[in-house]
Write a protein that holds these residues in place. Structure first.
Motif, PDB file in Angstrom:
ATOM      1  N   VAL A  43     -74.136  26.874 -19.256  1.00  0.00           N
ATOM      2  CA  VAL A  43     -75.324  26.689 -20.106  1.00  0.00           C
ATOM      3  C   VAL A  43     -75.300  27.689 -21.262  1.00  0.00           C
ATOM      4  CG1 VAL A  43     -77.848  26.814 -20.187  1.00  0.00           C
ATOM      5  CG2 VAL A  43     -76.720  25.765 -18.216  1.00  0.00           C
ATOM      6  N   GLU A  46     -71.624  29.147 -25.799  1.00  0.00           N
ATOM      7  CA  GLU A  46     -71.879  28.684 -27.165  1.00  0.00           C
ATOM      8  C   GLU A  46     -70.892  27.625 -27.640  1.00  0.00           C
ATOM      9  OE1 GLU A  46     -74.067  30.021 -29.762  1.00  0.00           O
ATOM     10  OE2 GLU A  46     -75.224  31.182 -28.319  1.00  0.00           O
ATOM     11  N   THR A  49     -69.878  21.894 -25.908  1.00  0.00           N
ATOM     12  CA  THR A  49     -70.741  20.900 -26.553  1.00  0.00           C
ATOM     13  C   THR A  49     -72.068  20.768 -25.794  1.00  0.00           C
ATOM     14  OG1 THR A  49     -69.791  19.071 -25.309  1.00  0.00           O
ATOM     15  CG2 THR A  49     -68.786  19.571 -27.440  1.00  0.00           C
ATOM     16  N   ASP A  50     -73.075  20.372 -26.548  1.00  0.00           N
ATOM     17  CA  ASP A  50     -74.424  20.290 -25.988  1.00  0.00           C
ATOM     18  C   ASP A  50     -74.515  19.366 -24.775  1.00  0.00           C
ATOM     19  OD1 ASP A  50     -75.420  22.121 -27.764  1.00  0.00           O
ATOM     20  OD2 ASP A  50     -76.370  20.644 -29.080  1.00  0.00           O
ATOM     21  N   GLN A  51     -73.739  18.272 -24.761  1.00  0.00           N
ATOM     22  CA  GLN A  51     -73.845  17.345 -23.627  1.00  0.00           C
ATOM     23  C   GLN A  51     -73.472  18.033 -22.317  1.00  0.00           C
ATOM     24  OE1 GLN A  51     -71.091  14.101 -22.913  1.00  0.00           O
ATOM     25  NE2 GLN A  51     -69.700  14.899 -24.482  1.00  0.00           N
ATOM     26  N   ARG A  53     -73.481  21.421 -21.820  1.00  0.00           N
ATOM     27  CA  ARG A  53     -74.443  22.508 -21.577  1.00  0.00           C
ATOM     28  C   ARG A  53     -75.708  21.928 -20.935  1.00  0.00           C
ATOM     29  NH1 ARG A  53     -74.994  26.273 -26.789  1.00  0.00           N
ATOM     30  NH2 ARG A  53     -75.958  27.672 -25.282  1.00  0.00           N
ATOM     31  N   LYS A  54     -76.159  20.800 -21.458  1.00  0.00           N
ATOM     32  CA  LYS A  54     -77.363  20.184 -20.905  1.00  0.00           C
ATOM     33  C   LYS A  54     -77.107  19.676 -19.486  1.00  0.00           C
ATOM     34  CE  LYS A  54     -80.920  16.846 -21.852  1.00  0.00           C
ATOM     35  NZ  LYS A  54     -82.142  17.199 -22.480  1.00  0.00           N
ATOM     36  N   LYS A  79     -80.418  28.604 -27.083  1.00  0.00           N
ATOM     37  CA  LYS A  79     -81.066  27.659 -27.992  1.00  0.00           C
ATOM     38  C   LYS A  79     -82.448  27.275 -27.463  1.00  0.00           C
ATOM     39  CE  LYS A  79     -78.689  24.122 -29.532  1.00  0.00           C
ATOM     40  NZ  LYS A  79     -77.730  22.994 -29.624  1.00  0.00           N
ATOM     41  N   SER A  81     -84.072  24.568 -27.690  1.00  0.00           N
ATOM     42  CA  SER A  81     -84.124  23.248 -27.048  1.00  0.00           C
ATOM     43  C   SER A  81     -83.685  23.345 -25.580  1.00  0.00           C
ATOM     44  CB  SER A  81     -83.259  22.242 -27.802  1.00  0.00           C
ATOM     45  OG  SER A  81     -81.897  22.640 -27.793  1.00  0.00           O
ATOM     46  N   LEU A  82     -82.683  24.175 -25.290  1.00  0.00           N
ATOM     47  CA  LEU A  82     -82.259  24.359 -23.903  1.00  0.00           C
ATOM     48  C   LEU A  82     -83.311  25.121 -23.104  1.00  0.00           C
ATOM     49  CD1 LEU A  82     -78.465  25.174 -24.368  1.00  0.00           C
ATOM     50  CD2 LEU A  82     -79.441  23.134 -23.317  1.00  0.00           C
ATOM     51  N   ASP A  85     -86.019  22.680 -22.253  1.00  0.00           N
ATOM     52  CA  ASP A  85     -85.565  21.820 -21.155  1.00  0.00           C
ATOM     53  C   ASP A  85     -85.619  22.570 -19.835  1.00  0.00           C
ATOM     54  OD1 ASP A  85     -85.077  19.749 -22.932  1.00  0.00           O
ATOM     55  OD2 ASP A  85     -82.906  20.079 -22.992  1.00  0.00           O
TER      56      ASP A  85
END
Length: 96
Positions: A43, A46, A49-51, A53-54, A79, A81-82, A85
């Protein structure tokens, strides 16, 4: 569960030449093994990719990894956004 070690799963997720499905399965293996620390590393990663990490963040949303999820929420360098979430996921597992 495969015979891969947590370190091997972590390496596989970070291997950009591996297929997306293989990388997702490796994250699933870490979740199945309750490898909260390794999932947390993903997570926070850096360059990942976001997919992925999410997906790793969603895999932390278990009662066994609750403290890890709280640390991620408090992480100011993560981030927003993370972090948002993570807050939602924590609410979900605390309300179950």
């Amino acid at each position: 569960m495969s015979s891969r070690t947590p370190a091997e799963c972590l390496d596989l997720v970070l291997d950009e030449s591996a297929t997306a499905e293989t990388r997702r399965r490796a994250i699933g293996e870490l979740q199945t093994a309750n490898e909260c620390d390794e999932l947390e590393r993903l997570v926070r990663r850096e360059g990942l990719t976001d997919q992925f990490r999410k997906r790793a963040l969603e895999s932390v949303a278990t009662p066994q990894c609750r403290s890890t999820l709280r640390r991620l929420i408090d992480e100011r360098t993560l981030k927003e956004s993370l972090r948002a979430d993570a807050r939602e996921l924590l609410e979900t597992i605390e309300n179950d």
